[in-house]
Scaffold this active site. Structure first.
Site: not given
Ligand code: MN
Ligand code: MN
Length: 298
Positions: A138, A169, A269, A272, A278-279, A292
């Protein structure tokens, strides 16, 4: 007739009230011989507090079918950027707070997502083949959605599932999920986004596997997750500050044993840079630049 109408209204109200978070369009069957009425309930806007995309849509996913490698699915309980040709999510984003936790048991109803365009491949519960090689892992966890059967069942749509190395997991990834729930039980609410990157993972046989189901499902090379921790409260977007705790990890999708997730922490970063997303894009750029760059070390 009148009685039927009032029963329909009750059913309709129940359906609406079961859609707790940014409900998408709800279909209501009015009668046997009438076409379904499609109702747009007054849904919280995409970026409302507690909505699944409050902190941003990191790849600008859209619900345009031409956007087949970055196709937005809004399941109510989480949002997905889905990649048709990879047969897997790019990312899944959700919000979680204590009211999401109830007593509903794990539904285990893994199934194809019928919301995907009908001419697209849809992974089924059995599409991973040999169940011992990779887990159906999940993204938004079943245990984060136990307030209702509908909520829990939504996490078993295959568009929320990746081919995940079983030990990853069941061990370190699961420990991080558990840790998130302890943060919620301690009085926090969380914005979580996690996803996949690259192709080729190693499951139980420890051999590199790029795809499953004759190339239709790409096995991710890496798994990442970003968790923004806020004390329970209102106006969440404005409460993300330079000091806010942000936990982010990046892990290889391999079958290494161990429950330690902390040594996999990286900066946002870093994620990203690898993913080109781009969070936290709706957080002010000055705050993004601080939170970040930091690697969580609690
Ligand atoms: Mn899992
Ligand atoms: Mn950002």
């Amino acid at each position: 007739m009148k009685k039927n109408l009032s029963l329909s209204l009750i059913a309709f109200t129940l359906i609406l009230s079961s859609c707790e978070k940014d409900p998408a369009q709800v279909s209501v069957t009015a009668g046997i011989n009438t076409p379904p009425i499609v109702v747009s309930p007054v849904a919280p806007p995409t970026f409302a507090t507690d909505s699944t995309l409050l902190l941003g849509n990191p790849s600008n996913a859209t619900s345009n079918t031409a956007d087949f490698s970055n196709y937005l699915l809004r399941e109510g309980y989480y949002s997905v950027s889905y990649n048709r040709d990879a047969g897997r999510p790019n990312w899944v984003s959700w919000h979680t707070q204590s009211t999401d936790y109830g007593s509903v048991p794990r539904q285990n109803d893994f199934r194809a997502n019928q919301e995907l365009p009908s001419d697209w491949y849809r992974a089924e519960a059995f599409s991973f083949g040999n169940v011992y090689e990779f887990d159906k892992g999940h993204m938004c966890p079943s245990a984060d959605r136990t307030s209702s059967i509908v909520a829990n069942s939504s996490t078993f749509l295959m568009t929320n599932i990746i081919a995940q190395a079983p030990n990853n997991n069941q061990q370190r990834w699961a420990m991080l999920e558990d840790y998130c729930r302890t943060l919620v039980q301690a009085g926090n609410e969380l914005y979580i986004i996690c996803g996949t990157y690259g192709e080729g993972g190693k499951g139980n046989s420890n051999t590199l596997t790029n795809t499953l189901d004759n190339g239709r499902i790409s096995v991710p090379a890496k798994l990442w997750k970003i968790i923004v921790v806020l004390e329970d409260g209102a106006n969440d977007l404005t409460r993300v500050k330079n000091t806010s705790r942000v936990i982010s990890v990046m892990m290889d999708n391999v079958n290494t044993t161990g429950t330690d997730w902390k040594s996999y922490r990286v900066s946002v970063d870093e994620i990203e840079g690898q993913t080109d997303y781009d969070f936290l894009s709706r957080v002010s750029p000055t705050i993004q630049s601080v939170v970040e760059a930091r690697v969580d070390n609690l």
